[in-house]
Design a protein around this motif. Structure first.
Motif, PDB file in Angstrom:
ATOM      1  N   VAL A 165     -11.689 -33.704  -6.491  1.00 41.25           N
ATOM      2  CA  VAL A 165     -12.054 -32.732  -7.079  1.00 41.25           C
ATOM      3  C   VAL A 165     -11.606 -32.263  -8.615  1.00 41.25           C
ATOM      4  N   VAL A 166     -12.193 -32.207  -9.647  1.00 40.16           N
ATOM      5  CA  VAL A 166     -11.771 -31.811 -10.839  1.00 40.16           C
ATOM      6  C   VAL A 166     -12.378 -30.518 -11.076  1.00 40.16           C
ATOM      7  N   ASN A 167     -11.349 -29.636 -11.593  1.00 40.23           N
ATOM      8  CA  ASN A 167     -11.460 -28.221 -11.769  1.00 40.23           C
ATOM      9  C   ASN A 167     -12.088 -27.604 -10.510  1.00 40.23           C
ATOM     10  N   GLY A 168     -11.167 -27.546  -9.460  1.00 36.95           N
ATOM     11  CA  GLY A 168     -11.822 -26.793  -8.343  1.00 36.95           C
ATOM     12  C   GLY A 168     -10.801 -26.950  -7.146  1.00 36.95           C
ATOM     13  N   ASN A 169     -11.076 -26.644  -6.119  1.00 40.17           N
ATOM     14  CA  ASN A 169     -10.100 -26.598  -4.891  1.00 40.17           C
ATOM     15  C   ASN A 169     -10.720 -27.443  -3.927  1.00 40.17           C
ATOM     16  N   ILE A 170      -9.626 -27.721  -3.036  1.00 40.26           N
ATOM     17  CA  ILE A 170     -10.093 -28.521  -1.670  1.00 40.26           C
ATOM     18  C   ILE A 170      -9.388 -27.874  -0.460  1.00 40.26           C
ATOM     19  N   ASN A 171     -10.289 -27.512   0.546  1.00 37.89           N
ATOM     20  CA  ASN A 171      -9.846 -26.892   1.847  1.00 37.89           C
ATOM     21  C   ASN A 171     -10.328 -27.728   2.876  1.00 37.89           C
ATOM     22  N   VAL A 172      -9.487 -28.189   3.669  1.00 37.08           N
ATOM     23  CA  VAL A 172      -9.767 -29.090   4.894  1.00 37.08           C
ATOM     24  C   VAL A 172      -9.155 -28.420   5.983  1.00 37.08           C
ATOM     25  N   GLU A 173     -10.014 -28.107   7.137  1.00 36.63           N
ATOM     26  CA  GLU A 173      -9.456 -27.768   8.621  1.00 36.63           C
ATOM     27  C   GLU A 173     -10.266 -28.232   9.660  1.00 36.63           C
ATOM     28  N   GLU A 174      -9.610 -28.568  10.723  1.00 33.33           N
ATOM     29  CA  GLU A 174      -9.920 -28.821  11.966  1.00 33.33           C
ATOM     30  C   GLU A 174     -10.857 -30.335  11.834  1.00 33.33           C
ATOM     31  N   THR A 175     -10.270 -31.087  11.242  1.00 26.17           N
ATOM     32  CA  THR A 175     -10.781 -32.432  11.319  1.00 26.17           C
ATOM     33  C   THR A 175     -10.065 -33.465  12.098  1.00 26.17           C
ATOM     34  N   LYS A 176     -10.536 -34.703  12.605  1.00 24.29           N
ATOM     35  CA  LYS A 176      -9.987 -35.671  13.036  1.00 24.29           C
ATOM     36  C   LYS A 176      -8.733 -36.083  12.505  1.00 24.29           C
ATOM     37  N   GLY A 177      -8.685 -36.091  11.003  1.00 24.02           N
ATOM     38  CA  GLY A 177      -7.626 -36.557  10.396  1.00 24.02           C
ATOM     39  C   GLY A 177      -7.932 -36.773   8.704  1.00 24.02           C
ATOM     40  N   ILE A 178      -7.047 -37.035   7.931  1.00 28.18           N
ATOM     41  CA  ILE A 178      -7.375 -37.276   6.644  1.00 28.18           C
ATOM     42  C   ILE A 178      -7.076 -38.579   5.940  1.00 28.18           C
ATOM     43  N   GLY A 179      -7.545 -38.565   4.596  1.00 28.01           N
ATOM     44  CA  GLY A 179      -7.333 -39.886   3.948  1.00 28.01           C
ATOM     45  C   GLY A 179      -6.861 -39.199   2.713  1.00 28.01           C
ATOM     46  N   ASN A 180      -7.058 -39.877   1.415  1.00 27.87           N
ATOM     47  CA  ASN A 180      -6.309 -39.375   0.377  1.00 27.87           C
ATOM     48  C   ASN A 180      -7.362 -37.882  -0.238  1.00 27.87           C
ATOM     49  N   LEU A 181      -6.703 -36.991  -0.667  1.00 31.29           N
ATOM     50  CA  LEU A 181      -6.994 -35.947  -1.366  1.00 31.29           C
ATOM     51  C   LEU A 181      -6.388 -35.736  -2.580  1.00 31.29           C
ATOM     52  N   GLU A 182      -7.160 -35.532  -3.624  1.00 32.47           N
ATOM     53  CA  GLU A 182      -6.764 -35.307  -5.042  1.00 32.47           C
ATOM     54  C   GLU A 182      -7.615 -34.214  -5.835  1.00 32.47           C
ATOM     55  N   VAL A 183      -6.669 -33.376  -6.390  1.00 30.42           N
ATOM     56  CA  VAL A 183      -7.215 -32.235  -7.161  1.00 30.42           C
ATOM     57  C   VAL A 183      -6.778 -32.155  -8.746  1.00 30.42           C
ATOM     58  N   SER A 184      -7.707 -32.083  -9.541  1.00 32.91           N
ATOM     59  CA  SER A 184      -7.110 -31.643 -10.927  1.00 32.91           C
ATOM     60  C   SER A 184      -7.317 -30.229 -11.025  1.00 32.91           C
ATOM     61  N   ASN A 185      -6.452 -29.393 -11.696  1.00 35.46           N
ATOM     62  CA  ASN A 185      -6.716 -28.151 -12.102  1.00 35.46           C
ATOM     63  C   ASN A 185      -7.452 -27.324 -10.891  1.00 35.46           C
ATOM     64  N   GLY A 186      -6.380 -27.255  -9.723  1.00 32.06           N
ATOM     65  CA  GLY A 186      -6.868 -26.572  -8.529  1.00 32.06           C
ATOM     66  C   GLY A 186      -5.802 -26.526  -7.243  1.00 32.06           C
ATOM     67  N   ASN A 187      -6.282 -26.071  -6.233  1.00 27.38           N
ATOM     68  CA  ASN A 187      -5.352 -25.946  -5.061  1.00 27.38           C
ATOM     69  C   ASN A 187      -5.927 -26.937  -3.987  1.00 27.38           C
ATOM     70  N   ILE A 188      -4.884 -27.307  -3.251  1.00 26.62           N
ATOM     71  CA  ILE A 188      -5.156 -27.833  -1.897  1.00 26.62           C
ATOM     72  C   ILE A 188      -4.669 -27.397  -0.598  1.00 26.62           C
ATOM     73  N   ILE A 189      -5.565 -26.906   0.246  1.00 29.26           N
ATOM     74  CA  ILE A 189      -5.367 -26.450   1.425  1.00 29.26           C
ATOM     75  C   ILE A 189      -5.637 -27.235   2.530  1.00 29.26           C
ATOM     76  N   VAL A 190      -4.771 -27.718   3.461  1.00 33.13           N
ATOM     77  CA  VAL A 190      -5.217 -28.852   4.417  1.00 33.13           C
ATOM     78  C   VAL A 190      -4.361 -28.954   5.752  1.00 33.13           C
ATOM     79  N   GLU A 191      -5.093 -29.044   6.641  1.00 31.95           N
ATOM     80  CA  GLU A 191      -4.559 -29.226   8.288  1.00 31.95           C
ATOM     81  C   GLU A 191      -4.640 -30.786   8.322  1.00 31.95           C
ATOM     82  N   ILE A 192      -3.417 -31.152   8.712  1.00 29.92           N
ATOM     83  CA  ILE A 192      -3.177 -32.752   9.063  1.00 29.92           C
ATOM     84  C   ILE A 192      -2.872 -33.006  10.457  1.00 29.92           C
ATOM     85  N   PHE A 193      -3.965 -33.428  11.241  1.00 30.68           N
ATOM     86  CA  PHE A 193      -3.824 -33.618  12.645  1.00 30.68           C
ATOM     87  C   PHE A 193      -3.455 -34.952  12.901  1.00 30.68           C
ATOM     88  N   ASP A 194      -3.965 -35.927  11.772  1.00 32.69           N
ATOM     89  CA  ASP A 194      -3.560 -37.406  11.869  1.00 32.69           C
ATOM     90  C   ASP A 194      -3.886 -38.187  10.720  1.00 32.69           C
TER      91      ASP A 194
END
Length: 275
Positions: A165-194
């Motif tokens: 994401v460019v100029n914004g946020n990432i919200n991740v919850e209740e997923t099987k797992g994650i890969g790369n997450l990248e934000v410019s000018n914003g926030n990241i909130i993430v749940e990491i199960f795997d």
């Protein structure tokens, strides 16, 4: 002489006001919209990709056996402006690509909101929007989402998710797992199960908040250039602890989670799991 200067100045002021008013991009009329609906057959092998220009994309899983699209094109610049945007679908082997296409060189002043329902057995693979918001919920498959000037929200996805994401946020919850997450000018909130292999969670000008399942086995590194790192209620065997750089091991260790921020804090918390 003073009067002459006054009238010349007044003339120039009026002339410039008129000239610039002609360049002002003012909406000539109220909003006009156009509905677009379509339906696509899907099975266990179907892979969905979505590419939009401006607006929003909402994708939800459902019990049906088809992919349904309900889209609304809207503009403040008349019905002719709507004709400058086309919604297409391309089917190749097992892939279906839903795409918003501009028919003019100059970007059309049109927004397209997409509401898509996907069968539980189909895979959502790639979702992108140039300017707007992406919401994905109740779907299956490893999914990559990308947007500018908006928010990516992924919830209850049976797969490993990635986002940019460019100029914004990432919200991740209740997923099987994650890969790369990248934000410019914003926030990241993430749940990491795997995690699947090494993972990089990266932020420039914002805050990273990660909730990690206590049973995860991984190596972890956290660093920030201008900010602080906080770790609460999670067992990490630290090998390095500095205010702006920490390293350690979660559980038995394994693939690496690299969490890095340029201007902002890094907050690591334990995820509360219902017994």
């Amino acid at each position: 002489m003073m009067k002459r200067i006054f009238f010349v100045s007044l003339f120039l002021a009026v002339f410039l006001a008129v000239a610039f008013s002609g360049c002002t991009d003012i909406a000539p009329e109220p909003e006009v919209t156009e509905q677009f609906d379509d339906e696509y057959e899907a099975d266990d092998n179907t892979v969905l990709k979505v590419d939009n220009i401006n607006g929003q994309i909402s994708i939800n899983g459902w019990e049906g056996d088809t992919i349904t699209l309900n889209a609304i094109k809207s503009t403040l610049y008349g019905e002719d402006e709507l004709k400058k945007v086309e919604i297409t679908s391309i089917k190749s082997d097992n892939e279906i690509t839903i795409k918003t296409k501009s028919l003019t060189v100059i970007p059309p002043r049109v927004s397209v909101d997409m509401d898509i329902k996907v069968p539980n057995n189909a895979v959502v693979d790639f979702v992108e929007i140039s300017n707007g918001e992406i919401r994905i919920s109740g779907t299956k498959g490893d999914t990559f989402a990308s947007c500018s000037n908006g928010v990516v929200t992924m919830k209850n996805v049976n797969g490993y998710v990635k986002a940019h994401v460019v100029n914004g946020n990432i919200n991740v919850e209740e997923t099987k797992g994650i890969g790369n997450l990248e934000v410019s000018n914003g926030n990241i909130i993430v749940e990491i199960f795997d995690i699947k292999g090494d993972v990089n969670i990266k932020c420039i000008n914002g805050k990273i908040t990660a909730y990690i399942i206590p049973s995860l086995n991984a190596d972890i590194e956290m660093k920030t250039m201008n900010g602080i790192i906080s770790v609460e209620n999670i067992a990490i065997n630290f090998t390095k602890t500095e205010e702006t750089h920490m390293e350690g091991v979660l559980g038995d260790g394994g693939s690496k989670i690299l969490i890095e921020n340029t201007n902002g804090n890094v907050n690591i918390n334990s995820m509360l799991v219902n017994e």
